[in-house]
Scaffold this motif. Structure first.
Motif, mmCIF file in Angstrom:
data_model
loop_
_atom_site.group_PDB
_atom_site.id
_atom_site.type_symbol
_atom_site.label_atom_id
_atom_site.label_comp_id
_atom_site.label_asym_id
_atom_site.label_seq_id
_atom_site.Cartn_x
_atom_site.Cartn_y
_atom_site.Cartn_z
ATOM 1 N N GLU A 53 43.845 65.323 59.813
ATOM 2 C CA GLU A 53 44.160 64.316 60.815
ATOM 3 C C GLU A 53 45.602 64.393 61.299
ATOM 4 O O GLU A 53 45.871 64.287 62.511
ATOM 5 C CB GLU A 53 43.885 62.924 60.253
ATOM 6 C CG GLU A 53 44.194 61.794 61.242
ATOM 7 C CD GLU A 53 43.766 60.428 60.732
ATOM 8 O OE1 GLU A 53 44.281 59.417 61.250
ATOM 9 O OE2 GLU A 53 42.901 60.370 59.826
ATOM 10 N N PHE A 54 46.549 64.594 60.370
ATOM 11 C CA PHE A 54 47.962 64.551 60.734
ATOM 12 C C PHE A 54 48.626 65.930 60.771
ATOM 13 O O PHE A 54 49.755 66.052 61.261
ATOM 14 C CB PHE A 54 48.730 63.654 59.762
ATOM 15 C CG PHE A 54 48.304 62.209 59.788
ATOM 16 C CD1 PHE A 54 48.677 61.374 60.834
ATOM 17 C CD2 PHE A 54 47.522 61.678 58.773
ATOM 18 C CE1 PHE A 54 48.284 60.039 60.858
ATOM 19 C CE2 PHE A 54 47.129 60.353 58.781
ATOM 20 C CZ PHE A 54 47.510 59.525 59.833
ATOM 21 N N GLY A 55 47.952 66.931 60.223
ATOM 22 C CA GLY A 55 48.551 68.259 60.187
ATOM 23 C C GLY A 55 49.615 68.426 59.123
ATOM 24 O O GLY A 55 50.376 69.395 59.144
ATOM 25 N N TRP A 56 49.689 67.500 58.167
ATOM 26 C CA TRP A 56 50.684 67.611 57.103
ATOM 27 C C TRP A 56 50.270 68.699 56.121
ATOM 28 O O TRP A 56 49.087 68.941 55.869
ATOM 29 C CB TRP A 56 50.818 66.291 56.350
ATOM 30 C CG TRP A 56 51.208 65.125 57.205
ATOM 31 C CD1 TRP A 56 51.870 65.166 58.404
ATOM 32 C CD2 TRP A 56 50.946 63.743 56.943
ATOM 33 N NE1 TRP A 56 52.044 63.905 58.901
ATOM 34 C CE2 TRP A 56 51.499 63.009 58.035
ATOM 35 C CE3 TRP A 56 50.331 63.048 55.905
ATOM 36 C CZ2 TRP A 56 51.433 61.617 58.082
ATOM 37 C CZ3 TRP A 56 50.267 61.673 55.957
ATOM 38 C CH2 TRP A 56 50.811 60.968 57.041
ATOM 39 N N SER A 57 51.256 69.373 55.534
ATOM 40 C CA SER A 57 50.957 70.390 54.526
ATOM 41 C C SER A 57 50.457 69.730 53.251
ATOM 42 O O SER A 57 50.762 68.556 52.971
ATOM 43 C CB SER A 57 52.202 71.221 54.217
ATOM 44 O OG SER A 57 53.162 70.443 53.532
ATOM 45 N N ARG A 58 49.715 70.484 52.477
ATOM 46 C CA ARG A 58 49.249 69.953 51.195
ATOM 47 C C ARG A 58 50.421 69.710 50.246
ATOM 48 O O ARG A 58 50.357 68.854 49.368
ATOM 49 C CB ARG A 58 48.235 70.908 50.564
ATOM 50 C CG ARG A 58 46.887 70.924 51.290
ATOM 51 C CD ARG A 58 45.928 71.919 50.660
ATOM 52 N NE ARG A 58 44.603 71.840 51.247
ATOM 53 C CZ ARG A 58 44.246 72.453 52.374
ATOM 54 N NH1 ARG A 58 45.129 73.186 53.043
ATOM 55 N NH2 ARG A 58 43.010 72.334 52.841
ATOM 56 N N GLY A 59 51.493 70.473 50.432
ATOM 57 C CA GLY A 59 52.673 70.257 49.618
ATOM 58 C C GLY A 59 53.311 68.903 49.874
ATOM 59 O O GLY A 59 53.718 68.206 48.935
ATOM 60 N N SER A 60 53.392 68.480 51.161
ATOM 61 C CA SER A 60 53.994 67.177 51.475
ATOM 62 C C SER A 60 53.103 66.036 50.996
ATOM 63 O O SER A 60 53.597 65.001 50.529
ATOM 64 C CB SER A 60 54.242 67.055 52.986
ATOM 65 O OG SER A 60 53.024 67.107 53.712
ATOM 66 N N ILE A 61 51.790 66.230 51.091
ATOM 67 C CA ILE A 61 50.871 65.213 50.563
ATOM 68 C C ILE A 61 50.973 65.165 49.045
ATOM 69 O O ILE A 61 50.990 64.086 48.432
ATOM 70 C CB ILE A 61 49.430 65.510 51.002
ATOM 71 C CG1 ILE A 61 49.337 65.479 52.540
ATOM 72 C CG2 ILE A 61 48.452 64.510 50.389
ATOM 73 C CD1 ILE A 61 48.027 66.000 53.082
ATOM 74 N N GLY A 62 51.084 66.344 48.431
ATOM 75 C CA GLY A 62 51.259 66.402 46.982
ATOM 76 C C GLY A 62 52.557 65.759 46.530
ATOM 77 O O GLY A 62 52.635 65.210 45.428
ATOM 78 N N PHE A 63 53.601 65.791 47.396
ATOM 79 C CA PHE A 63 54.867 65.154 47.043
ATOM 80 C C PHE A 63 54.680 63.638 46.907
ATOM 81 O O PHE A 63 55.174 63.025 45.960
ATOM 82 C CB PHE A 63 55.933 65.451 48.096
ATOM 83 C CG PHE A 63 57.234 64.742 47.865
ATOM 84 C CD1 PHE A 63 58.098 65.180 46.884
ATOM 85 C CD2 PHE A 63 57.585 63.630 48.616
ATOM 86 C CE1 PHE A 63 59.302 64.519 46.645
ATOM 87 C CE2 PHE A 63 58.775 62.961 48.395
ATOM 88 C CZ PHE A 63 59.637 63.409 47.402
ATOM 89 N N ALA A 64 53.969 63.029 47.866
ATOM 90 C CA ALA A 64 53.711 61.592 47.778
ATOM 91 C C ALA A 64 52.915 61.263 46.516
ATOM 92 O O ALA A 64 53.180 60.258 45.831
ATOM 93 C CB ALA A 64 52.966 61.115 49.018
ATOM 94 N N THR A 65 51.943 62.114 46.193
ATOM 95 C CA THR A 65 51.151 61.902 44.983
ATOM 96 C C THR A 65 52.006 62.045 43.739
ATOM 97 O O THR A 65 51.865 61.279 42.772
ATOM 98 C CB THR A 65 49.983 62.900 44.936
ATOM 99 O OG1 THR A 65 49.191 62.767 46.119
ATOM 100 C CG2 THR A 65 49.110 62.665 43.721
ATOM 101 N N SER A 66 52.932 63.009 43.761
ATOM 102 C CA SER A 66 53.795 63.198 42.594
ATOM 103 C C SER A 66 54.743 62.020 42.411
ATOM 104 O O SER A 66 55.048 61.629 41.277
ATOM 105 C CB SER A 66 54.577 64.506 42.726
ATOM 106 O OG SER A 66 55.523 64.437 43.780
#
Length: 455
Positions: A53-66
């Protein structure tokens, strides 16, 4: 007179006994943990949706999760001290409201990756951290003298039970509608449980005029401990001077890396890479949760009867072998080998918690809940690092295989660290501290009597 006494005792034996209030408190504690546990299932479900939906990398999404996982861990020891200061009921009710607010904000105003870090990483991380394993440890320490291993196993499994209950339904919602309704669902569940916690949860057995379950005598409630933050840091300082603390923290960091960090964050997107639908992979995670409940309760039962450090080492060794085999099992469909993995990994997933709790009680006594909170911080630090590194590895190499292999190898180190934790008397004599110290505060008459009855 003897006849009258015998008749009186016989009448008492025939009188139905009501359950000890400790079991009702444990059930309500488990309910709150179940709802909070549902939030940990969501990152794996909305990673792909946010990426598309937003085109964010999995790394940036993983950062929020971390960030979420790290705050989850950092909050735990402070929440245990805050429960001593303000009471369990107030802290847990506030935590449930906080996670609901974080989820609702994520579902309504999310437009940038930094907002995901703020709403999901910060608010949900703080809220779930306050209803984490340190919460269950505090309840077990206050309300139970007997069956502590069993109760700690039940409460530890409650978080995974939340994943099991919510995960398949949330996966269907994400598949058929969107990730936003899934967030609203868990937020409403937290809002529903918060009033029950406020109305019915009690902070201490003495509030009901009862003894802790299995205690020989009444235990008065200790006075509120002021300076919760200072106390939490003081306990950390004193525990950090002992060898068992670092061994347990290292082992539990590997535990977090090999469960929350890799399985609950990356299993669903990894299965999607191999052609498996999100609903199918989420169902497998839910099945892991089913067996997790049985495994954790069984581990609690074993911890009451077997050396905790040896159980911990066995759990790590078996978990490492399973993770090393997982890349070979990934496929679009679920076969017998994958089902065998699900059963065995589920039995081992949170089985580590009861022996770690037992070792904390053995070495740190009245402060064991706070020490366990700090060790849980290490657990979440390991989970956060693997959540972040796993997404980055996937972006770089196009596969999660290196993640499974690396974390599986780490479990061997976890087994060695576990075996290195020795008897409390020998360790504390070498480290120059007394066994089971009350490291955070001066003994009070009430806390001394509580310690004697717990013994």
């Amino acid at each position: 007179m003897n006849t009258d006494t015998t008749a009186h005792r016989s009448a008492q034996d025939r009188t139905p006994r009501t359950p000890h209030p400790a079991w009702r408190v444990a059930a309500l504690t488990a309910l709150a943990i179940v709802v909070a546990g549902a939030f940990s299932t969501l990152p794996g479900l909305f990673t792909t949706s946010l990426h598309e939906e937003f085109g964010w990398s999995r790394g940036s999404i993983g950062f929020a999760t971390s960030v979420n996982m790290l705050l989850y861990g950092l909050t735990a020891p402070f929440s245990a001290a805050l429960m001593d200061r303000f009471g369990i009921r107030r802290v847990v009710t506030t935590a449930l409201v906080t996670v609901a607010a974080g989820a609702l904000l994520t579902s309504t105003v999310l437009t940038a990756a930094w907002q995901l870090t703020l709403f999901w990483g910060l608010l949900v991380g703080l809220g779930t951290g306050s209803t984490a394993m340190a919460f269950g440890a505090t309840v077990t320490q206050r309300w139970f003298v007997r069956r502590r291993g069993l109760v700690s196993g039940v409460l530890a499994s409650a978080g995974v039970l939340g994943q099991m209950v919510f995960l398949p339904a949330l996966a269907r919602v994400v598949d058929h509608y969107s990730w936003r309704p899934a967030l609203v669902t868990v937020a409403l569940a937290a809002c529903a449980v918060a009033p029950a916690v406020w109305l019915f949860l009690r902070d201490h057995p003495s509030d009901l005029g009862a003894k802790p379950y299995g205690a020989a005598s009444f235990v008065p409630r200790a006075a509120p401990v002021h300076g919760a933050a200072r106390r939490t840091l003081r306990v950390l300082r004193n525990a950090a001077r002992t060898r068992p603390f670092w061994l347990l923290a290292g082992a539990f960091a590997i535990c977090g890396a090999s469960t929350n960090g890799v399985m609950w964050t990356h299993f669903t997107p990894a299965a999607h890479d191999h052609g498996m639908s999100a609903t199918t992979s989420s169902t497998l995670l839910a099945l892991i949760g089913v067996f997790n409940v049985a495994g954790t309760i069984a581990s609690g039962w074993l911890t009451d009867r077997r050396p905790a450090r040896r159980l911990l080492a066995v759990y790590f060794a078996l978990r490492g072998v399973l993770l090393l085999t997982l890349p070979l099992l990934m496929a679009p469909t679920v076969g017998v080998p994958m089902m065998l993995f699900v059963v065995l990994f589920g039995l081992l997933d949170l089985a580590t918690v009861p022996p770690v709790l037992a070792l904390c009680r053995e070495h740190y006594g009245d402060d064991s809940a706070i020490v366990f909170g700090w060790i849980s911080t290490a657990h979440q630090l390991g989970a956060a690092l693997v959540a972040l590194v796993g997404g980055t590895v996937r972006d770089t190499f196009g596969s999660y295989d290196l993640v499974w292999t690396g974390v599986g190898a780490l479990c061997a180190a976890g087994a060695l660290l576990s075996l290195s934790v020795r008897n409390a008397v020998r360790d504390t004599a070498r480290d120059g501290v007394r066994p089971a110290p009350a490291t955070a505060r001066r003994p009070t008459p009430s806390s001394s009597s509580a310690s004697r009855s717990a013994s």
